[in-house]
Design a protein around this motif. Structure first.
Motif: not given
Ligand code: PHE
Length: 346
Positions: A100-107, A189-192, A209-212
């Motif tokens: 998985r991409h690092v941004l996916t794992t961090v999210t 929470i809403s990531p995207g 990418h943000q997480v709300e």
């Protein structure tokens, strides 16, 4: 008698068709030419035949035997040649393993922390309209963010009620979508992905990418927001993380704040060399937050006299860059495996 040779030959040819591999070829040899092969019984029958028939029958038998041994021989050789050119001791080719991409794992790491606190995840859409992205979030009609320089508008016929279509510039419209469809209490929470027409450089990208996050209930106050964010900072950055809230302005929250986390690298203690993460400031800006503006609650049919809520929004790339010391945001998107593979084990 002719007939029984034909049957034998047909059976042999059928077996040959199905045979593959050295083992099968050897099996054919045993079955059709070995000691117990049927053809031997036929040979031993010769002395019992009429003398006039013996010669012809014997010849037929020999022809069949030769034919069968030629075919079996060929099959055995084929295998041998193949096996000689095939080095079975040669190490195999290891297939490349995806990850998985690092941004996916961090999210996911970020979402995990909030989910443990009781938040649930809701996905929003990347295509939004003006009403959900701005109006319902209390942006005045002349707010500069609505400008085409600051937002990607889509070349689509506009919605009669909700205005022009656009690529959302933040995840806050997810708040509106959830609030309009649910009754409090809620903690979501809403990531995207979000989009802004920014010039691309080491810290900006037209897509990121943000997480709300937000929670609404009776008697929710700023202290709850602080507690939730402090728990997040301790889980994501460091156990001894501290937070600093600086007053700020967002149209959809009041009061609003920008939040800094104590530098997890130097913890604010000056050393001989300048801290590469906080540049010796001791604090790093990480997110925006506030108490949800009563106008926003009322717009979504949530009674602002009865309910309060807090909201926050954070940038995933920024979190990943801080945590792993990444200095250029473009590295996330270039698909260079030398960069991405460093995060495979996360
Ligand atoms: N939507 C804001 C942004 O993108 C972040 C934010 C979310 C601020 C929720 C306050 C509350 O900058």
């Amino acid at each position: 008698m002719e007939n029984e040779l034909k049957i034998l030959e047909e059976e042999f040819l059928k077996d040959c068709q199905q045979a593959c591999g050295a083992k099968d070829a050897e099996g054919l040899r045993v079955k059709y030419l070995g000691r117990k092969a049927q053809i031997n019984q036929f040979f031993s029958k010769i002395p019992t035949l009429e003398p006039t028939q013996r010669g012809a029958y014997g010849r037929e038998l020999n022809i069949l035997k030769q034919k069968m041994s030629a075919i079996i021989e060929k099959k055995l050789n084929e295998r041998q040649n193949l096996e000689e050119s095939l080095d079975l001791t040669y190490p195999g080719i290891k297939p490349q393993r995806g990850s998985r991409h690092v941004l996916t794992t961090v999210t996911e790491t970020i979402c995990d922390i909030f989910q443990k606190q009781g938040f649930i995840v809701a996905q929003g859409g990347e295509i939004e309209d003006e009403w959900h992205n701005f109006t319902a979030l209390n942006f005045p009609t002349d707010h500069p963010s609505r400008d085409a320089f600051d937002t990607f508008y889509l070349n689509l016929d506009q919605d009669k009620k909700n205005g022009r279509y656009l690529l959302r510039c933040h995840t806050s419209p997810s708040q509106i979508r959830v609030m309009c469809q649910n009754k409090p209490p809620m903690a979501v929470i809403s990531p995207g992905r979000v989009y802004r027409p920014d010039e691309v450089d080491a810290t900006h990208s037209f897509m990121f990418h943000q997480v709300e996050g937000f929670a609404i209930s009776e008697n929710i106050n700023f202290a709850h927001l602080k507690g939730v964010l402090l728990d997040f900072a301790k889980g994501f950055f460091a156990k001894d993380a501290r937070l600093r809230f600086r007053p700020h302005f967002f149209p959809f929250t009041e009061p609003s704040a920008e939040v800094d986390v104590s530098c997890f690298m130097c913890n604010g203690k000056k050393k001989e060399t300048k801290c590469s993460v906080c540049k010796d400031k001791g604090w790093i800006e990480v997110l925006g937050c506030g108490m949800i503006h009563p106008n926003v609650l009322d717009t979504c049919n949530i009674d602002s006299q009865k309910y309060q809520g807090f909201a926050f929004g954070l940038g995933v790339e920024r979190m990943a860059m801080l945590k792993y010391g990444i200095t250029d945001i473009r590295l996330f998107y270039e698909n260079d495996l030398r960069f991405l593979e460093q995060f495979n084990q996360l």
